[in-house]
Design a protein around this motif. Sequence first.
Motif, PDB file in Angstrom:
ATOM      1  N   ARG B 316      -7.426  17.287 -19.575  1.00  0.00           N
ATOM      2  CA  ARG B 316      -7.925  16.941 -18.256  1.00  0.00           C
ATOM      3  C   ARG B 316      -6.820  17.118 -17.219  1.00  0.00           C
ATOM      4  NH1 ARG B 316      -8.068  10.350 -18.948  1.00  0.00           N
ATOM      5  NH2 ARG B 316      -5.804  10.073 -18.995  1.00  0.00           N
ATOM      6  N   MET B 317      -7.252  17.200 -15.965  1.00  0.00           N
ATOM      7  CA  MET B 317      -6.296  17.331 -14.869  1.00  0.00           C
ATOM      8  C   MET B 317      -5.699  15.955 -14.600  1.00  0.00           C
ATOM      9  SD  MET B 317      -5.050  19.657 -13.036  1.00  0.00           S
ATOM     10  CE  MET B 317      -5.960  21.067 -12.470  1.00  0.00           C
ATOM     11  N   PRO B 318      -4.355  15.819 -14.656  1.00  0.00           N
ATOM     12  CA  PRO B 318      -3.767  14.487 -14.458  1.00  0.00           C
ATOM     13  C   PRO B 318      -4.053  13.933 -13.056  1.00  0.00           C
ATOM     14  CG  PRO B 318      -2.165  15.994 -15.399  1.00  0.00           C
ATOM     15  CD  PRO B 318      -3.349  16.824 -15.000  1.00  0.00           C
ATOM     16  N   GLN B 319      -4.340  12.650 -13.024  1.00  0.00           N
ATOM     17  CA  GLN B 319      -4.647  11.992 -11.749  1.00  0.00           C
ATOM     18  C   GLN B 319      -3.444  11.191 -11.277  1.00  0.00           C
ATOM     19  OE1 GLN B 319      -7.980   9.304 -11.825  1.00  0.00           O
ATOM     20  NE2 GLN B 319      -8.000   9.028  -9.598  1.00  0.00           N
ATOM     21  N   LEU B 320      -3.249  11.191  -9.963  1.00  0.00           N
ATOM     22  CA  LEU B 320      -2.162  10.402  -9.371  1.00  0.00           C
ATOM     23  C   LEU B 320      -2.768   9.162  -8.729  1.00  0.00           C
ATOM     24  CD1 LEU B 320       0.969  10.625  -8.681  1.00  0.00           C
ATOM     25  CD2 LEU B 320       0.218  11.357  -6.421  1.00  0.00           C
ATOM     26  N   PRO B 321      -2.298   7.962  -9.140  1.00  0.00           N
ATOM     27  CA  PRO B 321      -2.829   6.750  -8.500  1.00  0.00           C
ATOM     28  C   PRO B 321      -2.310   6.640  -7.070  1.00  0.00           C
ATOM     29  CG  PRO B 321      -1.179   6.184 -10.165  1.00  0.00           C
ATOM     30  CD  PRO B 321      -1.315   7.661 -10.196  1.00  0.00           C
ATOM     31  N   ILE B 322      -3.213   6.357  -6.130  1.00  0.00           N
ATOM     32  CA  ILE B 322      -2.785   6.295  -4.731  1.00  0.00           C
ATOM     33  C   ILE B 322      -3.231   4.997  -4.059  1.00  0.00           C
ATOM     34  CG2 ILE B 322      -2.689   8.778  -4.346  1.00  0.00           C
ATOM     35  CD1 ILE B 322      -5.462   8.529  -3.019  1.00  0.00           C
ATOM     36  N   GLY B 323      -2.586   4.711  -2.943  1.00  0.00           N
ATOM     37  CA  GLY B 323      -2.941   3.566  -2.116  1.00  0.00           C
ATOM     38  C   GLY B 323      -2.453   3.852  -0.701  1.00  0.00           C
ATOM     39  N   VAL B 324      -2.325   2.819   0.138  1.00  0.00           N
ATOM     40  CA  VAL B 324      -1.768   3.028   1.471  1.00  0.00           C
ATOM     41  C   VAL B 324      -0.563   2.117   1.662  1.00  0.00           C
ATOM     42  CG1 VAL B 324      -3.901   3.773   2.606  1.00  0.00           C
ATOM     43  CG2 VAL B 324      -3.372   1.337   2.448  1.00  0.00           C
ATOM     44  N   ASP B 325       0.358   2.548   2.532  1.00  0.00           N
ATOM     45  CA  ASP B 325       1.509   1.688   2.826  1.00  0.00           C
ATOM     46  C   ASP B 325       1.190   0.794   4.022  1.00  0.00           C
ATOM     47  OD1 ASP B 325       1.653   3.349   5.000  1.00  0.00           O
ATOM     48  OD2 ASP B 325       3.490   4.374   4.358  1.00  0.00           O
ATOM     49  N   GLU B 326       2.195   0.033   4.464  1.00  0.00           N
ATOM     50  CA  GLU B 326       1.912  -0.957   5.504  1.00  0.00           C
ATOM     51  C   GLU B 326       1.496  -0.301   6.819  1.00  0.00           C
ATOM     52  OE1 GLU B 326       6.374  -0.518   4.923  1.00  0.00           O
ATOM     53  OE2 GLU B 326       4.551  -0.644   3.721  1.00  0.00           O
ATOM     54  N   GLU B 327       1.908   0.965   7.020  1.00  0.00           N
ATOM     55  CA  GLU B 327       1.493   1.651   8.245  1.00  0.00           C
ATOM     56  C   GLU B 327       0.132   2.314   8.076  1.00  0.00           C
ATOM     57  OE1 GLU B 327       4.685   4.003  10.288  1.00  0.00           O
ATOM     58  OE2 GLU B 327       5.851   3.175   8.630  1.00  0.00           O
ATOM     59  N   GLY B 328      -0.454   2.170   6.917  1.00  0.00           N
ATOM     60  CA  GLY B 328      -1.795   2.708   6.709  1.00  0.00           C
ATOM     61  C   GLY B 328      -1.815   4.156   6.267  1.00  0.00           C
ATOM     62  N   PHE B 329      -0.662   4.728   5.861  1.00  0.00           N
ATOM     63  CA  PHE B 329      -0.634   6.101   5.371  1.00  0.00           C
ATOM     64  C   PHE B 329      -0.784   6.128   3.848  1.00  0.00           C
ATOM     65  CE2 PHE B 329       1.728   6.570   9.420  1.00  0.00           C
ATOM     66  CZ  PHE B 329       0.914   7.539  10.004  1.00  0.00           C
ATOM     67  N   LEU B 330      -1.371   7.216   3.369  1.00  0.00           N
ATOM     68  CA  LEU B 330      -1.576   7.334   1.926  1.00  0.00           C
ATOM     69  C   LEU B 330      -0.234   7.506   1.217  1.00  0.00           C
ATOM     70  CD1 LEU B 330      -4.703   9.692   1.730  1.00  0.00           C
ATOM     71  CD2 LEU B 330      -4.596   7.247   1.176  1.00  0.00           C
ATOM     72  N   VAL B 331      -0.071   6.776   0.114  1.00  0.00           N
ATOM     73  CA  VAL B 331       1.150   6.874  -0.695  1.00  0.00           C
ATOM     74  C   VAL B 331       0.761   6.925  -2.165  1.00  0.00           C
ATOM     75  CG1 VAL B 331       2.633   5.626   0.923  1.00  0.00           C
ATOM     76  CG2 VAL B 331       1.333   4.361  -0.803  1.00  0.00           C
ATOM     77  N   ALA B 332       1.706   7.404  -2.973  1.00  0.00           N
ATOM     78  CA  ALA B 332       1.499   7.346  -4.419  1.00  0.00           C
ATOM     79  C   ALA B 332       1.797   5.924  -4.885  1.00  0.00           C
ATOM     80  CB  ALA B 332       2.422   8.334  -5.110  1.00  0.00           C
ATOM     81  N   ARG B 333       1.158   5.494  -5.944  1.00  0.00           N
ATOM     82  CA  ARG B 333       1.476   4.162  -6.473  1.00  0.00           C
ATOM     83  C   ARG B 333       2.372   4.234  -7.692  1.00  0.00           C
ATOM     84  NH1 ARG B 333      -4.020   2.127  -6.189  1.00  0.00           N
ATOM     85  NH2 ARG B 333      -3.680   1.385  -8.289  1.00  0.00           N
ATOM     86  N   SER B 334       2.500   5.430  -8.257  1.00  0.00           N
ATOM     87  CA  SER B 334       3.449   5.640  -9.350  1.00  0.00           C
ATOM     88  C   SER B 334       3.518   7.140  -9.584  1.00  0.00           C
ATOM     89  CB  SER B 334       2.964   4.945 -10.631  1.00  0.00           C
ATOM     90  OG  SER B 334       1.875   5.667 -11.168  1.00  0.00           O
ATOM     91  N   ASP B 335       4.266   7.542 -10.603  1.00  0.00           N
ATOM     92  CA  ASP B 335       4.247   8.949 -11.010  1.00  0.00           C
ATOM     93  C   ASP B 335       2.965   9.178 -11.802  1.00  0.00           C
ATOM     94  OD1 ASP B 335       4.909  11.552 -11.471  1.00  0.00           O
ATOM     95  OD2 ASP B 335       6.771  11.139 -12.564  1.00  0.00           O
ATOM     96  N   PHE B 336       2.707  10.445 -12.141  1.00  0.00           N
ATOM     97  CA  PHE B 336       1.588  10.731 -13.039  1.00  0.00           C
ATOM     98  C   PHE B 336       1.813   9.999 -14.356  1.00  0.00           C
ATOM     99  CE2 PHE B 336       1.539  14.508 -10.308  1.00  0.00           C
ATOM    100  CZ  PHE B 336       0.195  14.604 -10.010  1.00  0.00           C
ATOM    101  N   ALA B 337       0.717   9.607 -14.985  1.00  0.00           N
ATOM    102  CA  ALA B 337       0.845   8.902 -16.260  1.00  0.00           C
ATOM    103  C   ALA B 337       1.040   9.861 -17.426  1.00  0.00           C
ATOM    104  CB  ALA B 337      -0.403   8.051 -16.499  1.00  0.00           C
ATOM    105  N   GLU B 338       0.804  11.123 -17.189  1.00  0.00           N
ATOM    106  CA  GLU B 338       0.991  12.121 -18.260  1.00  0.00           C
ATOM    107  C   GLU B 338       1.622  13.356 -17.639  1.00  0.00           C
ATOM    108  OE1 GLU B 338      -3.176  13.876 -19.121  1.00  0.00           O
ATOM    109  OE2 GLU B 338      -3.512  11.860 -18.365  1.00  0.00           O
TER     110      GLU B 338
END
Lengths: 261, 348, 581
Positions: B316-338
């Motif tokens: 499968r295509m590895p997924q990157l977990p994402i969220g937003v930072d305090e300024e409301g911009f998209l950020v990664a939440r960690s590296d890829f898990a695989e």
Amino acid sequence: MKFLAAHRRSPLFAPSLLTIALVSVGGAYAVVSSSQTAQAADAGQVAIDEGNKLYLTGCSSCHGMQAQGTTNGPTLLGVGAASVHFQVATGRMPLAAPGAQAMAKDPQYTADETAQLAAYVASLAPGPAIPTAEQLDYEDADIAEGGVLFRVNCAQCHQAAGQGGALTQGKYAPSLMEATPQELYEAMVSGPQSMPVFSNGTLPVEEKQAIIAYVSELQDAPNPGGLSLGRLGPVTEGLFLWTAVFAALIGAAVWIGIKAR
Amino acid sequence: MSDLTPNDSHANAPERLGYSPVADVPHALRMADTDPKAARRAERQIAGMFMLSMLLTIAFVVGYMTIDKTSIIYIPVFGDVGTSTFVLGLTLGAAIFLIGAGAIQWAKKLMPDVEVVQDRHDLASPASADQEALANYERGKSESGFARFKLIRRTLIGALVLFPIALLIPLRDLWTAPAGSPSPADLLSVTLWHDGLRIVTDPSLMPIKPEDLPIGGLVSAIPEDLEEVQELEGNMNARTKAAIILVRMDPSDIRAQQGDGWDYQGIVAYSKICTHVGCPTALYEQRTHHLLCPCHQSTFDLADAGNVVFGPAARRMPQLPIGVDEEGFLVARSDFAEPVGPSFWERG
Amino acid sequence: MSEASTIEKAGGGVATYVDQRVGSNKFLARNLGKVFPDHWSFMLGEIALYSFIVVLITGTFLTFFYKPSMIEVVYDGSYVPLKGILMSEAYASSLDISFDIRGGLLIRQMHHWAALIFIAAMAVHMFRVFFTGAFRKPREFNWLIGVVLVTLGLIAGFSGYSLPDDLLSGTGLQITRGIAQAVPIIGTWATFLIFDGQFPGNDFISRLYSVHILLVPGLILALVTVHLMLVWTQKHTQFPGPGRTNENVVGYPLMPVYMAKAGGFFFIVFGIIALIGGLVTINPIWIFGPFMPDQVSAGSQPDWYMGFLDGALRMMPNWETNLFDWWTISWNILIPAVIVPGILFTGLALYPFIEAWVTGDKKEHHLLDRPRNNPTRTGFGVMAITFYGLLWIGGGNDIIATSFDLTINSITWFLRIAIFVIPPIMFVVTRRICLGLQRRDRDKLLHGYESGRILRLPHGEFIEVHEPISIKDKAVIMSKTDITPLPAPERRDAAGVRNKRFHLQNVQHKLSGFFYAENIAKPSAAEIEAAEHHLAHEVALEAPLHAYEDADQIDTFHGGVLHHPGMPQTNAEQMAERTQH
């Protein structure tokens, strides 16, 4: 673009670009909104009503009486005028026959009717508007920058030369060789059919203009190397090799072997 | 089949040349053989070709000197083509072709077209040569003492077998591991992404707010610090692993993800590098949520955790977990898990 | 003194000078009259040789301008749509060759076209050699060298395709890296060594460059030399025909006819390449843009000769094995990219030896087989070409899908099944066609050919007049050698000793039967005589009708000019006349 390339790594680059983008979008909006008069608003209402009639006869069987969508067609709420104009002006809608995807053909509605349909659908719910002349003005756009953006965002489906390409299950990305700047713009903001949306938030207007400039460059580009073979890459080159070139080479070999008279 | 083999009428053949004509095969005479006028015509034709070739070479030189390299010319059938390349190719090609055509016309029209026959000789050496060779070999063997000096023989063989290792071993340093000497597998398993790293658009490096990305939207994105890392390392290795695509779909369309809540309000981030052999994969169909690789047509379903639905990719295509930072911009939440990209032996 | 004799005198002086130092006149004495058979299909190898020479000439020119460096520069050449873009020096210099060096684009396109022609001509040449059995003893070495040359040609071509560092070539490299990485155990490390670490690294272009311009062409040049020397010493094979036997060569002497024809053909091939190089675009690198590992173009394809690999990769199901969750075996890559081509090329290399063993054939062969006379071999060849062709179609399935309104998914599924079904069908069909042609040959020999003339006999019967076939056709058909399959081995010999090699010999016997048991036997001498008698009778029936024709004229054997009696008619007579003058 040289400037852009050299300064891309500057920490100020992204913020400054963003500022430029915001100012220009806001400016464009101000220009558009201030030019609207009450009279135009009335004319707008007439267009919406006309569009509604056209909609009910031509579109509602698939998209529903209130454009809410049916099993035969998606909802049109929120698709915006840009989407309607793109689909109808390129002849993709109304659909000729069910298939993997709607094909471009001769438009079924006049330019006026198309505008009325667009106005009607836009009146139902907000969505991307038909681009203004300023938005489509790519005179000052940087072609080279457009090329980079095209290769990042478009070439994967439409092919590096804009000749189009295959998608899954018979769907395809069409050739861009006949597309007008307006259609290109509308396709980017509305994401017709399989195509994803490239919103102004992630692909600002001037980047869209740069892409349009690059595509029109591709449309008009000469072929410095001679016959283009459709700019489809190695497959057509191989085909040409095994047909024309080998016909010539083997023809010459046969000619050498034939006894003279 | 005796009537078909050549009879041995070599009598009137030029023996010293080593060949003779094929006997008793009917042979048609050419025009130039019987008609002196036809022979003259052929001569003029051939000379004409060589003459034209000379003129074309001169035309090539003139074209080279005079034609502006950027000029474009319209030629019917060919369309708008580069004048210089067109003219140079035409003159050079025709000039060379005519030399060949002239030579072949010469051979066909004016040189003898009588087929001749030459005997083949045995390829294998005569027995006397075999014996002589063997005798010479035996003499050499005994003179060198190769059979006698067992120690010399064996050490020589040993030395010859070993020394190529010295030629091959320096190839080891075709790659030197960076500081901390991580293994290739380690290097392939990490990317630039880490918790809180902003996701920016490629190539404009704009940070992205979730509201900028409508449903059905697609963005090719990279880590915010990618350009700096590229500058530092002087190559695009980091980009090859870190490139992602962001797409937004109706959250109710998402059937599965590689981790709980790895999306942000329907925005999911997946690696852009195919797990088959590593082509960039961004042919995203917003209606089906299928992602197609243009190289070998592996198809991944981004609404279903990036699983493979068609084609040769096994993973499968590895997924990157994402969220937003305090300024409301998209950020990664960690590296890829695989590890991203094509499989490798140590991947497991 | 005339111009010709001045040249001759000078040439003679040089020849003597050289001869006194290297003894070259002995070679010239032996070889200026060396006979080469003439047939268009013998020119296919020449196309390969000549296009290789063009590749060397144009390639040398390109090395003067190309910079094998991955250092990033800002493009500032004439091609406006890329101005100001960051790109590798390799790509920038390739653009300069295309736009800023006069004639550069011509040379670049000639180089690329000539490379494609080189590999294609080697393939077609190999088909000719295979289907005519020219690989048989004593030419097995040359077949092997040929197979190695094709392989080197692929490497040369692919390494060149990857040098401009445009988006298309970089995508090819990315796939190469993926394939290399899939090799079990050593793959990951090997990839890191090749690329100096991770992909794309900093050094790959310069490493590839030395492979492309030194290592591979050097090997090709060396092997081509050996290949040609072997052709020279073994003498060329020939097609059957009147006067042609396994013990002679019929054709034209090196000087002057072969020299003029082969030399002329070099210029023809060179000229055609220059024309195509100037008139037809190949690999417009400026459209693809600089390589970025995260960009790609739809329809990214390799050049034609690598298309089969790409097709194999596309149609392979996604099999992968995980060993103990520790190690990965990527069957989805190994089978199509390593194992299948490995089997294909190994089979190709070993075929002469396999066939010789199966048929127990130890004779030298200088007279070529007609493909129909060895139906099994011909069937194998067509089967292999079909297999390759299906893989090749797979490599272009996206272009096929968009051009013919098909889906890539359905083409892939069709190919996944077809690859197992169609090649065997082609084998059987080809074999049957060959056997049918053999039967027709036998018929032609025994009954002549149907003249199309209907004759009404005095007693009212209508017959179609059959005429005897020409001396040439007869010689060609009679060239066939009837081969009897190897006999079944005995388990024990007469003395009752067990045959230890029984099983092996039994396999050989069965395969040999598979090859030859169905062949149609050539008619016996008695049958031919009887048939000729019958034909003569039939022709005699018609003779009165021809009485009015000009008795002075007789037809030559295949529609050539009419001859008057008294002119030299046969080769022997003509040659005799020539030597008298």
